[in-house]
Design an enzyme around this catalytic site. Structure first.
Site, PDB file in Angstrom:
ATOM      1  NE  ARG A 239      -4.293  -1.235  -0.089  1.00 34.41           N
ATOM      2  CZ  ARG A 239      -4.435  -2.235  -0.982  1.00 34.41           C
ATOM      3  NH1 ARG A 239      -3.458  -2.532  -1.809  1.00 34.41           N
ATOM      4  NH2 ARG A 239      -5.562  -2.898  -1.058  1.00 34.41           N
ATOM      5  CD  GLU A 268      -2.780   3.220  -5.693  1.00 30.68           C
ATOM      6  OE1 GLU A 268      -3.722   2.541  -6.136  1.00 30.68           O
ATOM      7  OE2 GLU A 268      -1.852   2.746  -5.041  1.00 30.68           O
ATOM      8  CG  HIS A 287      -3.043  -0.795  -7.094  1.00 31.79           C
ATOM      9  ND1 HIS A 287      -3.463  -0.091  -5.996  1.00 31.79           N
ATOM     10  CD2 HIS A 287      -3.082  -2.093  -6.707  1.00 31.79           C
ATOM     11  CE1 HIS A 287      -3.741  -0.908  -5.008  1.00 31.79           C
ATOM     12  NE2 HIS A 287      -3.510  -2.143  -5.426  1.00 31.79           N
TER      13      HIS A 287
HETATM   14  C1  DGY Z   1      -5.502  -5.859  -3.317  1.00 34.46           C
HETATM   15  O1  DGY Z   1      -6.247  -6.771  -3.684  1.00 34.46           O
HETATM   16  O2  DGY Z   1      -5.587  -5.344  -2.214  1.00 34.46           O
HETATM   17  C2  DGY Z   1      -4.449  -5.443  -4.267  1.00 34.46           C
HETATM   18  O3  DGY Z   1      -3.806  -4.298  -3.867  1.00 34.46           O
HETATM   19  C3  DGY Z   1      -5.015  -5.261  -5.632  1.00 34.46           C
HETATM   20  O4  DGY Z   1      -6.016  -4.328  -5.651  1.00 34.46           O
END
Ligand code: DGY
Length: 322
Positions: A239, A268, A287
């Site tokens: 993250r 983002e 991402h």
């Molecule tokens: C999640 O599933 O949390 C990943 O970051 C992809 O979105």
């Protein structure tokens, strides 16, 4: 009467077809992430919500959700949802772990190769018509992966899978977790436990695989960058908020560290004028940790199963907090 379900984005057609058979569904189209003003209206009306990592489901929204039985997020991360408050309000939260482990570990490893071997940088050089400028013996050299120390922060499912990839490339692997894993598992994976301080001091490459929590918020900041090796690289597929981005930009510009490869960002999507886009020794990905056809389909399956369970008053298959 069919129960009502709202989706903040489109899911796969097969998943929508299944949902339509059982529920009255509505899908947000237009601006992503969905504006909060719209979500405020929709969340009041529905029994089930399917959301995505950019949708912040906070106390205010949960208070409005008088009929809501379940929030099913199409992600393994759930830091965008106030899960404690959802639980207090007897709303289930479903998420999608396991199925995206390989895809995310693969992406983390591909970012390691990319930034050490300067693949994306080379792509940019060719597109800019500058290949002829980099033909000298010292020009444009990358680094071997073999024998480098990979520091994995968070040896859970994804971190362990990354360790397997790294072993095949003859890397030395250290890790830090809140609790060390068993000695047997350490041996099996070929990893050694170290303190967080040692991890940042010793690693040639650090890959982040912890969730974003109060504890990990801005964990990578100027203090940490100062301690890292000048030759070290930072990889983040977890993250964005785990890194202080302003400090990272300074650390890269001042060559306090050698480079970074990032799939996630503080806010983002980032735009093309973000300071990170102007730094060469950084690889940026939009991402896409879980973004393979196979994985995304499995995530959709689980997302709708979690939703179905929750609407029936049953614990989702993958449930947070229950
Ligand atoms: C999640 O599933 O949390 C990943 O970051 C992809 O979105």
């Amino acid at each position: 009467m069919k129960r009502r379900v709202f989706l903040t984005r489109r899911l796969h057609d097969f998943a929508l077809k299944k949902l339509k058979k059982k529920y009255q569904i509505e899908i947000h189209s237009g601006k992503i992430p969905i504006p909060k003003s719209k979500l405020r209206i929709k969340i009041k009306e529905v029994d089930g919500l399917i959301c995505f990592p950019y949708d912040k489901i906070d106390k205010e929204l949960i208070d409005l959700a008088k009929n809501l039985k379940v929030i099913s997020t199409y992600s393994v991360g759930f830091d965008h949802i106030d899960t404690d408050y959802a639980k207090k309000n007897k709303i289930f939260v479903g998420y999608t772990p396991e199925v995206l482990t390989n895809a995310t570990a693969d992406l983390a490893f591909s970012l390691i190769i990319d930034v050490l071997r300067r693949v994306s940088e080379g792509d940019r050089i060719i597109r800019a018509g500058k290949w002829t400028e980099i033909y000298g013996a010292y020009d444009y050299v990358g680094l071997d992966l073999q024998h480098k120390t990979l520091g994995i922060l968070g040896l859970g499912r994804i971190g362990s899978t990354l360790a397997k990839r790294a072993r095949a490339f003859d890397m030395k692997i250290v890790y830090h977790n809140r609790m060390p894993i068993s000695k047997t598992k350490e041996k099996l994976l070929g990893v050694n436990y170290v303190s967080f301080d040692k991890l940042i001091l010793q690693s040639d490459i650090i890959s982040i695989h912890v969730p974003h929590t109060n504890e990990t918020d801005q964990l990578f900041n100027k203090k940490v960058f100062k301690k890292m090796k000048k030759s070290a690289f930072l990889i983040n597929t977890a993250r964005g908020k785990i890194i202080n981005e302003k400090d990272l930009v300074i650390a890269l510009k001042k060559k306090m560290i050698a480079g970074a490869a990032l799939d996630v960002f503080q806010i983002e999507p980032i735009n093309k004028n973000h300071p990170l886009t102007r730094i060469q020794n950084v690889v940026l990905a939009p991402h896409i940790g879980s973004s393979t056809k196979e994985t995304r389909e499995k995530m959709a399956e689980i997302t709708i199963k979690n939703l179905e369970h929750g609407i029936r008053g049953k614990r989702p298959i993958y449930s947070v907090g229950y």
